[in-house]
Scaffold this motif. Structure first.
Motif, short mmCIF file in Angstrom:
data_model
loop_
_atom_site.label_atom_id
_atom_site.label_comp_id
_atom_site.label_asym_id
_atom_site.label_seq_id
_atom_site.Cartn_x
_atom_site.Cartn_y
_atom_site.Cartn_z
N VAL A 120 48.58 77.06 54.83
CA VAL A 120 49.83 77.47 54.20
C VAL A 120 50.00 76.78 52.85
O VAL A 120 50.34 77.41 51.84
N LEU A 121 49.71 75.47 52.84
CA LEU A 121 49.88 74.71 51.60
C LEU A 121 49.01 75.27 50.48
O LEU A 121 49.49 75.51 49.37
N PHE A 122 47.73 75.52 50.79
CA PHE A 122 46.83 76.00 49.76
C PHE A 122 47.24 77.40 49.29
O PHE A 122 47.20 77.71 48.10
N LEU A 123 47.69 78.23 50.24
CA LEU A 123 48.12 79.57 49.85
C LEU A 123 49.35 79.50 48.97
O LEU A 123 49.46 80.23 47.97
N MET A 124 50.27 78.60 49.34
CA MET A 124 51.48 78.47 48.52
C MET A 124 51.13 77.98 47.13
O MET A 124 51.63 78.48 46.12
N GLY A 125 50.23 76.99 47.10
CA GLY A 125 49.78 76.47 45.80
C GLY A 125 49.14 77.58 44.98
O GLY A 125 49.41 77.74 43.78
N ALA A 126 48.29 78.38 45.65
CA ALA A 126 47.63 79.48 44.95
C ALA A 126 48.67 80.47 44.42
O ALA A 126 48.56 80.97 43.30
N TYR A 127 49.71 80.70 45.21
CA TYR A 127 50.77 81.64 44.80
C TYR A 127 51.45 81.14 43.52
O TYR A 127 51.55 81.87 42.53
N VAL A 128 51.85 79.87 43.57
CA VAL A 128 52.54 79.31 42.40
C VAL A 128 51.62 79.35 41.18
O VAL A 128 52.01 79.78 40.08
N ALA A 129 50.37 78.92 41.37
CA ALA A 129 49.45 78.86 40.24
C ALA A 129 49.18 80.25 39.69
O ALA A 129 49.11 80.45 38.47
N PHE A 130 49.08 81.23 40.57
CA PHE A 130 48.76 82.58 40.11
C PHE A 130 49.95 83.21 39.41
O PHE A 130 49.80 84.00 38.48
N MET A 131 51.16 82.87 39.88
CA MET A 131 52.36 83.39 39.23
C MET A 131 52.42 82.93 37.77
O MET A 131 52.89 83.64 36.89
N ARG A 132 51.99 81.71 37.52
CA ARG A 132 52.06 81.15 36.19
C ARG A 132 50.78 81.38 35.40
O ARG A 132 50.64 80.87 34.30
N TYR A 133 49.84 82.12 36.00
CA TYR A 133 48.52 82.24 35.40
C TYR A 133 48.56 83.10 34.13
O TYR A 133 49.22 84.14 34.09
N ASP A 134 47.85 82.63 33.11
CA ASP A 134 47.77 83.37 31.86
C ASP A 134 46.57 84.31 31.96
O ASP A 134 45.43 83.87 31.94
N ALA A 135 46.86 85.60 32.07
CA ALA A 135 45.78 86.54 32.39
C ALA A 135 44.93 86.89 31.19
O ALA A 135 43.87 87.49 31.32
N THR A 136 45.37 86.54 30.01
CA THR A 136 44.61 86.98 28.82
C THR A 136 43.53 85.98 28.43
O THR A 136 43.63 84.81 28.69
#
Lengths: 448, 485
Positions: free
Chosen positions: B469-485
């Motif tokens: 759960v922790l890693f998935l949550m971390g991944a969620y937060v990181a991906f939300m802020r991810y700069d896709a360009t």
């Protein structure tokens, strides 16, 4: 030109994130591992001297020189086991001859519970598993990455032969891997010097030096394999997958599976079968002895004479039982040795196993080390038997002061070298084969 | 080396069928499908499948063979000891050759060998001496050199590495290729993309993994020398569940790292670094640290201490002989002293054992930081080859020691009684009268019921879930802020 290419490769490795990560990882591991191993060695040393005191003290209770035969012998801990623990924790620390003339370990049942659940992090583990992964990570894009980024084409547009480009990559890359290793070794030497309980002689320093040579050979073989795979792959995404899986197979699977394959290929009789054989010998010999006693006793009436006859026959029978049991064990040892040899041969498919066998042989903690104590014990018993034959029982028990002492002789440098030479040679061979493969592939490769 | 079977231009497969707006299950399914296709058609899927199959089958097959020879040896040894017992003719036969107890090989050791690899196979209880492991010289020393390649090891080390390799470029790789921008230009919520990546990757690895696990279960079912009871199946099933949970954690971790880094090569280095720390370093350093923080006496120390207690006892008993006491008084004193020696020896052992327990508890607590240690502890406990089984075995040995002692003393008393009533009877005949091999002590069956094991392991399993759960949550937060360009 060659030197500048080597320098470029080296800088290319050293200036990247992975080099910093690798150095940090190795240093942390060495700092976590070696001091704990050293303290463990200190504990073993205390255990050894406690055992010595107890076993020497037992002499005081013996009533006549004959009993000295069952004196326990003790093996001091191996100083070099702090680098390659090998089988050190499974080797007997004390042996004693049982009633049947067989060596038996003197130890209870308590063992370190987590010892067999997790491997010990010693130098062999740090270099063998972690540093080899570092070598793989350094190597996987050495050729394929440059091809992808187009710099390979650029380099080849200079008047340099492909062979020298590859050689420069090899030298520069290996140097990049050896640098953290060197750092580790400096640290290890300092720790060995500083730890008070460890008395290091020239032999140990020679072993430390040879281990460094072995580690360089091993890491360069893994790096060269990476170079080979890198030259053979078009894309570094492919070479990294191939190489990491090869690494996992070679370092984590083949060496571990090998002994089980060997035991399936060359089964040995189990303890039950050996036990049954030994009991059979016992029963037959005792029956024969009883029959012969009965035959000889007919007509002998003197009680003392009867007792003397009986005792003589029984002693001869016991000696014969001991000899036959020894032969049974010897034949078992032969089949077990051949199983071990097959297991070793299979495991040598992996450079890691070669490194492990060479390292444990150099550190005197390999598979042949546990036979060493029982061999030396039989030598000691020959001495004891001579001593018992010439020693008279005196009322003041003066003989107790004169019992010959047992001193364990660790293998000499020559013996260690000859035990490890095959594996070191194989490592050199792996280097040569992988380099040759990389060369052939690289000469035929397309640059674009 | 073959290059990727999929030409670079077509990778990853196009996802033009994304609906223009909204989200929901159909979008998720499209992303999952795209992810799965991308993985299945890749080179790594091919190699992974091969490696997964080969390793699990080789490991379980070889260990099943190993278990068979262990079991045959066990059966033969037990029969041998029974025969010995039945043919005992005098008290000396029993006291000198002792009563030997065999350790039953655990059937699930073919999945998780655990501590079974170095556990004593048989224990000898001889008169007035501490129990002693016998027959350990008949083992292949190579087995102790490296960890056992059982199923749990394959999952712990190899499959987790495969999971990391599946996922390291999930986000950063797509960013580098530019497809992430493309994907996000459709109106798909980022969380769906993330879930799609996780599910797609995990399900793809599950295909070869569950196929190999199914093959393993089939092997277990087919091997005639393994008696799989319902409880053993439950334990096996639970081992599989824990393993899948463990593998899933590395998927989440892979996505997390990938979403934290900009370039695939960086995420590879970081992922490998974290993998080495979690799988290779931490679980193995924890016991070392525990040994430093809470040292427990070595087995040799314990036996040295015990033999010096025994010697002191002998000395004082010998002193009694010269003290001019009457015989009955001396016997009484001797019995007292013997009891005292036994008590002191037992104290030393109990002390060592309590220290060992503390040491293990500490190692286990320290190991909690690493999911790999959790997997090893819980799987070996489930297979009855773990720490709990080890201590249960030691307890059973102590109990057996008392049983043997009591039994031999009882026999001796019986013989003495007979001798008193009938002075002409010789010792061996009296022994034959008193001795009944059926009554000799047998090792008590060590229970370790499933409920206890589950209680012991549920903390580890819970932690594995928490890590997921922790890693998935971390991944969620990181991906939300991810700069896709």
């Amino acid at each position: 030109m060659f030197l500048s290419m080597v320098r470029k490769e080296l800088l290319d490795n050293v200036l990247r994130l992975r080099f910093a990560v690798a150095c940090a990882l190795c240093l942390v591991l060495v700092i976590a591992s070696v001091p704990t191993m050293l303290r463990g060695y200190g504990g073993d040393l205390r255990t050894y001297s406690a055992n010595l005191t107890v076993h020497r003290g037992e002499l005081e209770d013996l009533r006549s020189p004959e009993w000295v035969r069952h004196q326990a012998v003790d093996r001091p801990p191996t100083p070099t086991s702090v680098l390659f623990v090998g089988l050190e924790r499974y080797m007997p620390r004390s042996l004693r001859v049982s009633r049947w003339g067989e060596p038996a370990t003197v130890s209870g049942l308590e063992a370190s519970p987590t010892g067999s659940l997790f491997p010990v992090v010693d130098l062999g583990f740090v270099v063998g598993i972690v540093m080899s992964l570092v070598a793989v990570v350094f190597a996987y894009d050495a050729v394929s990455g440059e091809r992808e980024s187009g710099t390979l084409k650029l380099v080849m547009s200079f008047p340099v032969s492909r062979a020298s480009v590859l050689a420069a990559k090899w030298v520069g890359g290996c140097a990049g891997v050896v640098l953290p290793l060197l750092l580790c070794w400096v640290l290890i030497c300092i720790m060995l010097l500083v730890y008070p309980a460890l008395s290091i002689t020239g032999l140990e320093w020679a072993v430390v030096g040879l281990l460094f040579v072995g580690s360089v050979l091993y890491l360069s073989s893994m790096y060269t394999l990476g170079l080979f795979v890198s030259a053979a792959s078009r894309r570094s995404a492919t070479s990294v997958i191939t190489m990491l899986l090869l690494w996992a197979g070679l370092s984590l699977a083949i060496p571990n599976l090998a002994p089980y394959v060997a035991s399936a290929l060359r089964p040995v009789p189990g303890a039950a079968e050996i036990g049954a054989q030994k009991r059979k010998v016992f029963r037959e010999e005792i029956a024969a002895a009883e029959a012969s006693v009965a035959g000889r006793l007919t007509g002998v009436t003197d009680r003392r004479e009867r007792w003397r006859l009986q005792r003589g026959v029984m002693e001869a029978a016991m000696a014969e039982i001991g000899r036959q049991r020894g032969r049974i064990d010897e034949s078992f040892d032969n089949s077990m040795n051949s199983q071990v040899a097959v297991g070793r041969a299979i495991s040598r498919l992996s450079p890691f196993a070669c490194y492990l066998h060479a390292g444990t042989a150099l550190c005197a903690t390999g598979t042949d080390a546990s036979a060493r104590l029982s061999d030396q014990m039989s030598g000691y018993h020959a001495t004891l038997d001579q001593w018992i034959a010439v020693t008279e029982d005196d009322p003041d028990n003066e003989w107790r002061r004169e019992v010959p002492e047992f001193t364990y002789r660790p293998p000499s440098l020559g013996e260690r070298l000859s035990a490890s030479v095959v594996d070191l040679g194989l490592l050199v061979g792996y280097n040569a084969i992988f380099l040759l493969g990389a060369g052939v592939v690289f000469l035929r490769t397309e640059l674009t | 080396m073959q290059p990727s079977p999929v030409p670079a231009s077509s990778w990853p497969p196009a996802c033009s069928s994304l609906p223009v707006s909204g989200g929901g299950p159909s979008v998720l399914w499209t992303i999952v499908k795209k992810e799965m296709l991308g993985h299945v058609l890749s080179y790594r899927f091919l190699v992974t499948t091969l490696l997964c199959f080969l390793l699990t089958l080789a490991s379980v097959g070889l260990l099943l063979l190993d278990y068979r020879s262990e079991k045959e040896n066990y059966d033969a040894s037990v029969a041998l000891h029974e025969r010995d017992l039945a043919s005992a003719e005098s008290m000396t036969d029993l006291e000198v050759s002792g009563i030997v107890v065999e350790r039953r090989p655990p059937p699930l050791s073919s999945l998780a060998k655990g501590m079974d690899v170095s556990a004593p196979r048989s224990v000898e209880f001889a008169y007035r001496s501490t129990p002693r492991a016998v027959g350990s010289r008949y083992r292949n020393p190579l087995l102790f050199l490296l960890p056992t390649p059982d199923l749990v090891y394959v999952v712990e080390v190899i499959v987790s590495l495969l999971a990391v390799l599946f996922m390291f470029d999930a986000v950063s790789g797509e960013k580098e290729r530019g497809t992430l921008k493309l994907l996000l230009s459709n109106s798909v919520p980022r969380d769906l993309v993330l879930i799609g990546k996780y599910v797609g990757g995990y399900v793809t690895l599950l295909l070869p993994l569950s196929a190999s696990l199914a093959a393993v279960l089939l092997l277990l079912h087919l091997a005639p020398w393994v008696d799989m009871t319902r409880e053993l199946w439950l334990r096996t099933g639970w081992i599989v569940v824990v393993s899948l949970l463990y593998v899933s954690l590395f998927f989440a971790l892979g996505i997390l790292i990938s979403a934290l880094t900009k370039r695939a090569s960086t995420s590879l280095i970081v992922s490998l670094f974290v993998w080495v720390i979690l799988v290779i370093v931490m679980p193995n350093i924890a016991p070392l640290l525990a040994a430093q923080l809470s040292p427990s006496p070595s087995p040799e120390m314990v036996s040295a201490e015990q033999s010096s207690i025994r010697r002191d006892g002998w000395r004082s008993m010998r002193g009694l002989r010269d003290s001019g006491m009457s015989e009955s008084e001396r016997d009484e004193r001797e019995a007292e002293m013997r009891e005292q020696v036994a008590r002191q020896q037992a104290d030393v052992e109990a002390f060592a054992r309590s220290r060992a327990r503390r040491n293990v508890a500490l190692a286990r607590a320290l190991g909690k930081v690493s999911p790999a240690a959790g997997l090893v502890y819980s799987a070996t406990d489930l297979a009855r080859t773990g720490v709990a089984a080890h201590f249960a075995f030691l307890e059973a040995t102590s109990a057996m020691e008392e049983d043997v002692d009591r039994y031999l003393r009882g026999l001796r008393d019986g013989i003495d009684d007979l001798a008193r009533s009938d002075p002409d009877l010789d010792a061996d005949a009296a022994f034959a009268e008193v001795f009944d091999p059926e009554e000799a002590p047998r090792p008590r069956v060590v229970g370790l019921p499933l409920a206890d094991t589950l209680r012991e392991t549920n903390m580890d399993v819970l932690l594995l879930a928490v890590y997921n759960v922790l890693f998935l949550m971390g991944a969620y937060v990181a991906f939300m802020r991810y700069d896709a360009t």
